[in-house]
Design a protein around this motif. Structure first.
Motif, PDB file in Angstrom:
ATOM      1  N   LEU A   1       0.884  -1.208  -0.020  1.00 48.66           N
ATOM      2  CA  LEU A   1       0.057  -0.067   0.132  1.00 48.66           C
ATOM      3  C   LEU A   1       0.946   1.282  -0.009  1.00 48.66           C
ATOM      4  O   LEU A   1       1.871   1.345   0.617  1.00 48.66           O
ATOM      5  N   ILE A   2       0.362   2.222  -0.768  1.00 49.62           N
ATOM      6  CA  ILE A   2       1.111   3.479  -0.713  1.00 49.62           C
ATOM      7  C   ILE A   2       0.234   4.586  -0.421  1.00 49.62           C
ATOM      8  O   ILE A   2      -0.865   4.353  -0.639  1.00 49.62           O
ATOM      9  N   ALA A   3       0.668   5.740  -0.009  1.00 53.42           N
ATOM     10  CA  ALA A   3       0.015   7.344  -0.008  1.00 53.42           C
ATOM     11  C   ALA A   3       0.924   8.060  -0.415  1.00 53.42           C
ATOM     12  O   ALA A   3       1.911   8.192  -0.304  1.00 53.42           O
ATOM     13  N   VAL A   4       0.213   8.900  -1.478  1.00 51.78           N
ATOM     14  CA  VAL A   4       1.113  10.123  -2.070  1.00 51.78           C
ATOM     15  C   VAL A   4       0.528  11.480  -1.411  1.00 51.78           C
ATOM     16  O   VAL A   4      -0.434  11.521  -1.529  1.00 51.78           O
ATOM     17  N   ILE A   5       1.341  12.057  -0.727  1.00 50.54           N
ATOM     18  CA  ILE A   5       1.135  13.188   0.116  1.00 50.54           C
ATOM     19  C   ILE A   5       1.854  14.289  -0.157  1.00 50.54           C
ATOM     20  O   ILE A   5       3.111  14.280  -0.236  1.00 50.54           O
ATOM     21  N   HIS A   6       1.204  15.318  -0.293  1.00 53.29           N
ATOM     22  CA  HIS A   6       1.974  16.881  -0.414  1.00 53.29           C
ATOM     23  C   HIS A   6       2.850  16.639   0.759  1.00 53.29           C
ATOM     24  O   HIS A   6       2.600  16.732   2.006  1.00 53.29           O
ATOM     25  N   PRO A   7       4.157  17.346   0.607  1.00 55.81           N
ATOM     26  CA  PRO A   7       5.112  17.337   2.111  1.00 55.81           C
ATOM     27  C   PRO A   7       4.499  18.280   3.185  1.00 55.81           C
ATOM     28  O   PRO A   7       4.620  18.152   4.412  1.00 55.81           O
ATOM     29  N   ASP A   8       3.747  19.312   2.950  1.00 55.13           N
ATOM     30  CA  ASP A   8       3.277  20.063   3.552  1.00 55.13           C
ATOM     31  C   ASP A   8       1.842  19.765   4.703  1.00 55.13           C
ATOM     32  O   ASP A   8       1.300  20.240   5.322  1.00 55.13           O
ATOM     33  N   ASN A   9       1.393  18.555   3.781  1.00 57.54           N
ATOM     34  CA  ASN A   9       0.100  18.123   4.406  1.00 57.54           C
ATOM     35  C   ASN A   9       0.157  17.285   5.618  1.00 57.54           C
ATOM     36  O   ASN A   9       0.176  15.963   5.646  1.00 57.54           O
ATOM     37  N   THR A  10       0.601  17.754   6.922  1.00 57.76           N
ATOM     38  CA  THR A  10       0.799  17.044   7.962  1.00 57.76           C
ATOM     39  C   THR A  10      -0.342  16.156   8.485  1.00 57.76           C
ATOM     40  O   THR A  10      -0.020  15.001   8.686  1.00 57.76           O
ATOM     41  N   PRO A  11      -1.453  16.638   8.665  1.00 54.78           N
ATOM     42  CA  PRO A  11      -2.793  15.625   9.014  1.00 54.78           C
ATOM     43  C   PRO A  11      -2.598  14.447   8.196  1.00 54.78           C
ATOM     44  O   PRO A  11      -3.005  13.287   8.894  1.00 54.78           O
ATOM     45  N   SER A  12      -2.581  14.380   7.160  1.00 56.18           N
ATOM     46  CA  SER A  12      -2.537  13.205   5.947  1.00 56.18           C
ATOM     47  C   SER A  12      -1.358  12.075   6.217  1.00 56.18           C
ATOM     48  O   SER A  12      -1.508  10.985   6.449  1.00 56.18           O
ATOM     49  N   GLN A  13      -0.126  12.955   6.423  1.00 57.55           N
ATOM     50  CA  GLN A  13       1.008  12.077   7.038  1.00 57.55           C
ATOM     51  C   GLN A  13       0.747  11.435   8.162  1.00 57.55           C
ATOM     52  O   GLN A  13       1.480  10.424   8.451  1.00 57.55           O
ATOM     53  N   ARG A  14       0.199  12.196   9.338  1.00 56.35           N
ATOM     54  CA  ARG A  14      -0.143  11.661  10.305  1.00 56.35           C
ATOM     55  C   ARG A  14      -1.059  10.366  10.268  1.00 56.35           C
ATOM     56  O   ARG A  14      -0.637   9.420  10.881  1.00 56.35           O
ATOM     57  N   VAL A  15      -2.269  10.444   9.479  1.00 51.20           N
ATOM     58  CA  VAL A  15      -2.982   9.365   9.187  1.00 51.20           C
ATOM     59  C   VAL A  15      -2.212   8.112   8.510  1.00 51.20           C
ATOM     60  O   VAL A  15      -2.518   6.888   9.076  1.00 51.20           O
TER      61      VAL A  15
ATOM     62  N   THR B   1       4.367  14.364  -8.746  1.00 46.80           N
ATOM     63  CA  THR B   1       3.027  13.730  -9.365  1.00 46.80           C
ATOM     64  C   THR B   1       3.151  14.111 -10.740  1.00 46.80           C
ATOM     65  O   THR B   1       4.022  15.015 -11.430  1.00 46.80           O
ATOM     66  N   ARG B   2       2.263  13.540 -11.692  1.00 46.18           N
ATOM     67  CA  ARG B   2       2.464  13.844 -13.241  1.00 46.18           C
ATOM     68  C   ARG B   2       2.172  15.381 -13.423  1.00 46.18           C
ATOM     69  O   ARG B   2       2.793  15.784 -14.415  1.00 46.18           O
ATOM     70  N   SER B   3       1.355  16.152 -12.634  1.00 48.62           N
ATOM     71  CA  SER B   3       1.193  17.347 -12.753  1.00 48.62           C
ATOM     72  C   SER B   3       2.249  18.232 -12.219  1.00 48.62           C
ATOM     73  O   SER B   3       2.236  19.498 -12.224  1.00 48.62           O
ATOM     74  N   GLY B   4       3.443  17.350 -11.801  1.00 50.05           N
ATOM     75  CA  GLY B   4       4.571  18.200 -11.452  1.00 50.05           C
ATOM     76  C   GLY B   4       4.689  18.794  -9.996  1.00 50.05           C
ATOM     77  O   GLY B   4       5.417  19.490  -9.554  1.00 50.05           O
ATOM     78  N   GLN B   5       3.566  18.318  -9.095  1.00 52.16           N
ATOM     79  CA  GLN B   5       3.635  18.664  -7.879  1.00 52.16           C
ATOM     80  C   GLN B   5       4.384  17.913  -6.982  1.00 52.16           C
ATOM     81  O   GLN B   5       4.544  16.594  -7.191  1.00 52.16           O
ATOM     82  N   ALA B   6       5.033  18.583  -5.875  1.00 54.12           N
ATOM     83  CA  ALA B   6       5.873  17.890  -4.933  1.00 54.12           C
ATOM     84  C   ALA B   6       4.974  16.788  -4.283  1.00 54.12           C
ATOM     85  O   ALA B   6       3.763  16.889  -3.762  1.00 54.12           O
ATOM     86  N   ALA B   7       5.564  15.394  -4.092  1.00 54.87           N
ATOM     87  CA  ALA B   7       4.888  14.482  -3.302  1.00 54.87           C
ATOM     88  C   ALA B   7       5.742  13.611  -2.543  1.00 54.87           C
ATOM     89  O   ALA B   7       6.866  13.253  -3.050  1.00 54.87           O
TER      90      ALA B   7
END
Ligand SMILES: CC(C)(COP(=O)(O)OP(=O)(O)OC[C@H]1O[C@@H](n2cnc3c(N)ncnc32)[C@H](O)[C@@H]1OP(=O)(O)O)[C@@H](O)C(=O)NCCC(=O)NCCS
Length: 154
Positions: free
Chosen positions: A113-127, A141-147
């Motif tokens: 299992l993976i989760a692809v999370i924006h580096p600033d998204n602290t709540p999602s990284q906690r989950v 990501t494919r749209s060029g966003q940091a992940a």
């Protein structure tokens, strides 16, 4: 998730707070496309994002589930979650994600299992961490966003 859930899903995915780490919030047509995408996944894969509701009242909370995601040429199963802004901080995403992880491992036979999370998204990284995933690497990501990729073997 079904077409009848469009009002709830459009409110969730149209909320700029819920979508702050996405390129932009979704409009009603895009929320309908999101439902269609998940219904296709149910048929094709036997899983997708499901609705999260309160067991006691049936109240809509958000979505959580499993979707195939291609990252750097490899397709893995991602665990994802979105919770209504006014329902956040009650442990709902953590409870739902744990149930999806157990289903992935025990019923669907998924091995990673993976989760692809924006580096600033602290709540999602906690989950993700509370679900047993650990920080594996950073990418785009494919749209060029940091992940940030979180992952675990099941
Ligand atoms: C990520 C999200 C689903 C979490 O939903 P939730 O039901 O509030 O999650 P939980 O209550 O189970 O847990 C949230 C955790 O984040 C922590 N948290 C919340 N806000 C935080 C902040 N600003 N800074 C640090 N930690 C924070 C909580 O303390 C909790 O961790 P803890 O149990 O160790 O205290 C919700 O914030 C959301 O919908 N975000 C927008 C959509 C999104 O980004 N989805 C993920 C895409 S990768």
């Amino acid at each position: 998730m079904a077409t009848d859930d469009l009002d709830d899903m459009a409110a969730l995915l149209g909320d700029p707070d819920v979508m702050r780490y996405y390129p932009r919030a979704k409009d009603r047509d895009e929320a309908l496309a999101w439902i269609d995408w998940n219904q296709r996944l149910y048929r094709r894969e036997g899983f997708g994002l499901w609705l999260v509701t309160l067991r006691s009242t049936g109240e809509f909370i958000g979505d959580c589930g499993l979707t195939p995601q291609e990252i750097e040429g490899t397709t893995d199963i991602e665990i994802g979650y979105h919770v209504r802004t006014d329902a956040q901080g009650h442990g709902y995403a953590t409870e739902a994600a744990a149930a999806c992880r157990d289903l992935a491992r025990d019923v669907l036979g998924i091995k990673r299992l993976i989760a692809v999370i924006h580096p600033d998204n602290t709540p999602s990284q906690r989950v993700a961490r509370k679900t047993g995933l650990t920080h594996e690497r950073d990418t785009q990501t494919r749209s060029g966003q940091a992940a940030r990729i979180y992952a675990t073997a099941l």
